[in-house]
Write a protein that holds these residues in place. Structure first.
Motif: not given
Length: 434
Positions: A214-222, A408-428
């Motif tokens: 992934g790109q976003i949903t796995t940003f801080r994974s092991a 936390r910075v990245l999530q704050g931006i996405l929360d304000e925009l309220r957009v779905p993820c994009w490939a390769p992360d699930p778009p829904a």
């Protein structure tokens, strides 16, 4: 040569005023001068690329003035003009991420253009993206590009025994960089980490998907921690001047870099001059597969277009296979339509085509898209990846705490925009950084 397409499996798995007058009223535009219907585009902004495309456009159709603009203000300009009922643009060009967010109320349905041309010309996956989740088509796929490796013959001589340069793993790339550094007495690998370089696309679309899936949903994974550990080690074997490189073609031409990764447009100059000295290679694969970024550009007609019929004719003219091959020759963007590539392409372009195709056709390919739906805030998301690189790789900051803070910075931006993820992360649904 074979046709260039993106496999359905990979995509679905991951998911009139003249130009000078227009520019006077809109910041962020690079003008052409002259009159004609304005074709506003985020593509081919460098002066030489823009001029080559304007020359091609002039040979293809008359009465069109090509104007470039950065991605950030693009959507805002279109929305403000359409909302005011005073559209001064005839045609739009941009990446999927530039155009898809405008589908709701700001673009004309161009299904009729596809019907006239025959929609069989485009891969089904491109047409699916162009529908932006609806039953109508909001843009016509125009051109594609990607990012690959370029290796000089000198560097190939230092390739570790048994390693296939056309099927590299990230470990292979590191071993190669180390071997070349030791053999040459200096690093020869270069990455575009300059102020205008595209290294953030490497982390977004290549490194992280290859290590984490992934790109976003796995940003801080092991797995992301492992990826950044790897990049820190790879960077130790890079040419130190990589922090100044915006376009890899320049240090490749000077001989400072013998192994490079970058956008195809920014790699082609040195191989074009000395094709026998260079080889173009697909990007490496990681534990999760071969992550790669597909850059899909499209053409759209804004609501209230100054000349919708000329806009349609321009789309049709630029969608002809022969015109798209000319765009490949001039600006190294590959056809979006099904086009047989001619045998007389320059060797550099032919080598790039083969490398891009190998990425697309890999059984473990993981397709990524540039960020979608961020508008003027796309730069803020890119800055998260740039700041993460700077902290972890350049400054040696702890990886885990850095990823937590940037998440936390990245999530704050996405929360304000309220957009779905994009490939390769699930778009829904909500795009959550994890």
């Amino acid at each position: 040569m074979p046709r260039i397409t993106v496999s359905r499996r990979a995509v679905l798995r991951t998911a009139g005023l003249g130009a000078a007058a227009l520019a006077a009223g809109c910041t962020g535009f690079a003008t052409t001068g002259g009159g004609g219907m304005v074709f506003l585009s985020t593509q081919f902004r460098p002066v030489d690329e823009a001029q080559r495309f304007r020359d091609l456009l002039a040979r293809t159709i008359s009465g069109v003035s090509y104007v470039t603009i950065e991605e950030g203000p693009f959507a805002g300009q279109v929305r403000s003009q359409v909302d005011a009922g005073a559209t001064r643009i005839g045609l739009l060009g941009g990446l999927h991420g530039d155009l898809a967010p405008l589908a709701d109320g700001y673009l004309e349905d161009v299904t009729d253009v596809l019907a006239r041309l025959g929609d069989h010309r485009w891969p089904a996956d491109y047409l699916e993206l162009a529908r932006a989740g609806s039953d109508r088509t909001w843009y016509v796929p125009w051109a594609t590009a990607s990012y690959i490796l370029a290796a000089h013959q000198d560097a190939l001589e230092n390739l570790p025994s048994g390693v296939d340069p056309a099927a590299l793993s990230y470990d292979d790339l590191l071993d190669w960089a180390v071997a070349a550094r030791r053999a040459e007495g200096r690093p020869v690998l270069g990455l575009p980490a300059g102020p205008k370089g595209l290294l953030h696309r490497f982390t977004q679309g290549y490194l992280l998907p290859s290590f984490t899936g992934g790109q976003i949903t796995t940003f801080r994974s092991a797995e992301a921690v492992t990826a950044w550990e790897y990049l820190r080690e790879l960077w130790a074997n890079c040419v130190p001047s990589s922090t100044t490189y915006d376009f890899m073609q320049e240090p490749m031409e000077s001989g400072e870099v013998r192994l490079a990764w970058d956008h195809v447009v920014r790699l082609v100059s040195a191989p074009r001059q000395r094709p026998d000295s260079w080889r173009m290679l697909p990007s490496p694969r990681g534990p999760r597969g071969l992550g790669y970024m597909a850059v899909l550009a499209g053409m759209a007609i804004p609501k209230g277009s100054t000349d919708p019929e000329l806009a349609r004719r321009t789309i049709e003219a630029l969608s002809l296979p022969r015109t798209q091959v000319e765009l490949l020759r001039s600006n190294s963007f590959f056809p979006a339509v099904a086009a047989d590539l001619p045998d007389d392409l320059s060797p550099a372009i032919a080598m790039e085509a083969q490398a891009v195709r190998r990425q697309q056709d890999a059984e473990d390919a993981i397709l990524s898209l540039p960020p979608v739906g961020l508008g003027e805030r796309e730069g803020e998301v890119s800055k998260v990846f740039q700041d993460t690189f700077r902290s972890i790789v350049l400054d040696g900051a702890p990886i885990r705490s850095t990823l937590d803070g940037q998440a936390r910075v990245l999530q704050g931006i996405l929360d304000e925009l309220r957009v779905p993820c994009w490939a390769p992360d699930p778009p829904a649904g909500r795009c959550e950084v994890s």
